[in-house]
Design a protein around this motif. Structure first.
Motif, mmCIF file in Angstrom:
data_model
loop_
_atom_site.group_PDB
_atom_site.id
_atom_site.type_symbol
_atom_site.label_atom_id
_atom_site.label_comp_id
_atom_site.label_asym_id
_atom_site.label_seq_id
_atom_site.Cartn_x
_atom_site.Cartn_y
_atom_site.Cartn_z
ATOM 1 N N LEU A 154 0.829 -1.207 0.000
ATOM 2 C CA LEU A 154 0.000 0.000 0.000
ATOM 3 C C LEU A 154 0.864 1.257 0.000
ATOM 4 O O LEU A 154 0.614 2.213 -0.754
ATOM 5 N N PHE A 155 1.892 1.246 0.824
ATOM 6 C CA PHE A 155 2.765 2.408 0.967
ATOM 7 C C PHE A 155 3.495 2.725 -0.330
ATOM 8 O O PHE A 155 3.477 3.865 -0.817
ATOM 9 N N ILE A 156 4.127 1.727 -0.915
ATOM 10 C CA ILE A 156 4.941 1.972 -2.102
ATOM 11 C C ILE A 156 4.087 2.251 -3.329
ATOM 12 O O ILE A 156 4.434 3.076 -4.182
ATOM 13 N N THR A 157 2.919 1.582 -3.418
ATOM 14 C CA THR A 157 2.032 1.821 -4.550
ATOM 15 C C THR A 157 1.485 3.241 -4.522
ATOM 16 O O THR A 157 1.406 3.908 -5.557
ATOM 17 N N GLN A 158 1.130 3.712 -3.333
ATOM 18 C CA GLN A 158 0.626 5.077 -3.222
ATOM 19 C C GLN A 158 1.697 6.082 -3.629
ATOM 20 O O GLN A 158 1.437 7.010 -4.403
ATOM 21 N N MET A 159 2.918 5.897 -3.111
ATOM 22 C CA MET A 159 3.979 6.852 -3.409
ATOM 23 C C MET A 159 4.285 6.900 -4.902
ATOM 24 O O MET A 159 4.388 7.971 -5.503
ATOM 25 N N LEU A 160 4.416 5.730 -5.520
ATOM 26 C CA LEU A 160 4.759 5.681 -6.941
ATOM 27 C C LEU A 160 3.608 6.203 -7.813
ATOM 28 O O LEU A 160 3.843 6.839 -8.838
ATOM 29 N N THR A 223 -4.207 4.403 8.554
ATOM 30 C CA THR A 223 -4.960 3.189 8.257
ATOM 31 C C THR A 223 -4.131 1.948 8.529
ATOM 32 O O THR A 223 -4.620 0.956 9.084
ATOM 33 N N ILE A 224 -2.862 1.997 8.155
ATOM 34 C CA ILE A 224 -1.975 0.860 8.403
ATOM 35 C C ILE A 224 -1.827 0.625 9.903
ATOM 36 O O ILE A 224 -1.843 -0.520 10.378
ATOM 37 N N GLN A 225 -1.691 1.701 10.663
ATOM 38 C CA GLN A 225 -1.592 1.571 12.111
ATOM 39 C C GLN A 225 -2.887 0.981 12.684
ATOM 40 O O GLN A 225 -2.845 0.146 13.597
ATOM 41 N N ALA A 226 -4.024 1.400 12.140
ATOM 42 C CA ALA A 226 -5.306 0.881 12.618
ATOM 43 C C ALA A 226 -5.411 -0.621 12.368
ATOM 44 O O ALA A 226 -5.999 -1.357 13.175
ATOM 45 N N MET A 227 -4.829 -1.090 11.265
ATOM 46 C CA MET A 227 -4.848 -2.524 10.985
ATOM 47 C C MET A 227 -4.084 -3.293 12.052
ATOM 48 O O MET A 227 -4.510 -4.369 12.487
ATOM 49 N N LEU A 228 -2.961 -2.728 12.485
ATOM 50 C CA LEU A 228 -2.173 -3.389 13.531
ATOM 51 C C LEU A 228 -2.932 -3.390 14.853
ATOM 52 O O LEU A 228 -2.974 -4.411 15.558
ATOM 53 N N GLU A 229 -3.541 -2.259 15.190
ATOM 54 C CA GLU A 229 -4.283 -2.179 16.440
ATOM 55 C C GLU A 229 -5.478 -3.116 16.447
ATOM 56 O O GLU A 229 -5.799 -3.743 17.459
ATOM 57 N N GLU A 230 -6.131 -3.241 15.289
ATOM 58 C CA GLU A 230 -7.267 -4.166 15.177
ATOM 59 C C GLU A 230 -6.802 -5.608 15.335
ATOM 60 O O GLU A 230 -7.464 -6.427 15.969
ATOM 61 N N LYS A 231 -5.638 -5.911 14.764
ATOM 62 C CA LYS A 231 -5.077 -7.264 14.881
ATOM 63 C C LYS A 231 -4.786 -7.581 16.349
ATOM 64 O O LYS A 231 -5.117 -8.663 16.839
#
Length: 240
Positions: A154-160, A223-231
């Motif tokens: 997600l991170f690299i695709t968004q940046m590119l 959003t990525i951080q939220a995924m970790l917290e949800e996990k």
């Protein structure tokens, strides 16, 4: 994978060109980056590059198998410029935020190259090192492997994607006219036909052509951080 024709040690012993310049891989890449910004991808050829270097065009092929190999090397160079002095602070979110902004800024220096190289995979040590650093930041923060890989993608695709899109915007000859057209069109949109546009027309008029990448990056990292917290929340034992 980008494979060089002659090992670097062997190339250093080459004789100077007719212009008195000793060629190097870095010199060719830097010149190619400059030329592609001046003439576009179609204007980058071994003949033109040789002329700019003061060398026979065939000299380029002593360093690169093909012009496509050179394009991959240019992609590597942009990655290297971001990773060269990058270091982890231990705060994965701050680190990736800094990485993303630095990478986007580097690509914006070469908008033509950004469009051409953003979708390429070089398989080089430079690219591998970049992927390794990003994954290390995520896995080191406690992301399970499948979320670390998803976060990386997600991170690299968004940046590119932003690099390619914003790069294209910088190359529009009448960019100012496009922005003015946007403002004028939306400022006078019919409230009867386009009630929602008319309701926010004043805000839409504030469009100045600047990139929304910094905001999009912050939102993505959140959003990525939220995924970790949800996990973590889903695996936490229930209180009894």
């Amino acid at each position: 994978m980008v494979e060089r024709v002659v090992p670097e040690a062997g190339r250093k012993r080459r004789r100077p060109t007719k212009a008195g310049v000793v060629l190097s891989e870095g010199m060719i890449i830097d010149t190619a980056l400059r030329m592609i910004e001046e003439h576009g991808s179609e204007g980058l050829s071994a003949r033109r590059l040789g002329r700019a270097l003061g060398a026979d065009p065939s000299a380029v092929y002593r360093y690169f198998h093909s012009m496509d190999d050179l394009l991959l090397a240019m992609a590597d160079e942009l990655i290297t410029r971001v990773t060269r002095e990058w270091h982890s602070t231990g705060d994965w979110r701050a680190d990736l935020h800094r990485w993303g902004l630095s990478a986007h800024a580097e690509y914006m220096k070469y908008p033509q190259a950004a469009q051409i190289t953003a979708a390429r995979i070089t398989g080089s040590t430079a690219e591998l090192a970049g992927v390794e650093l990003i994954l290390a930041a995520l896995r080191g923060a406690g992301f399970p492997d499948h979320l670390a890989v998803l976060g990386y993608r997600l991170f690299i695709t968004q940046m590119l994607s932003y690099a390619a899109r914003d790069g294209a915007g910088k190359l529009v000859a009448n960019r100012r006219a496009d922005i003015d057209r946007w403002k004028n069109t939306y400022a006078h949109a019919s409230a009867e036909t386009y009630p929602n546009i008319a309701a926010v027309a004043e805000l839409l008029e504030q469009h100045d052509g600047s990139s929304t990448y910094p905001l999009a990056l912050r939102l993505l990292l959140g959003t990525i951080q939220a995924m970790l917290e949800e996990k973590h929340s889903s695996t936490r034992p229930s209180d009894i």
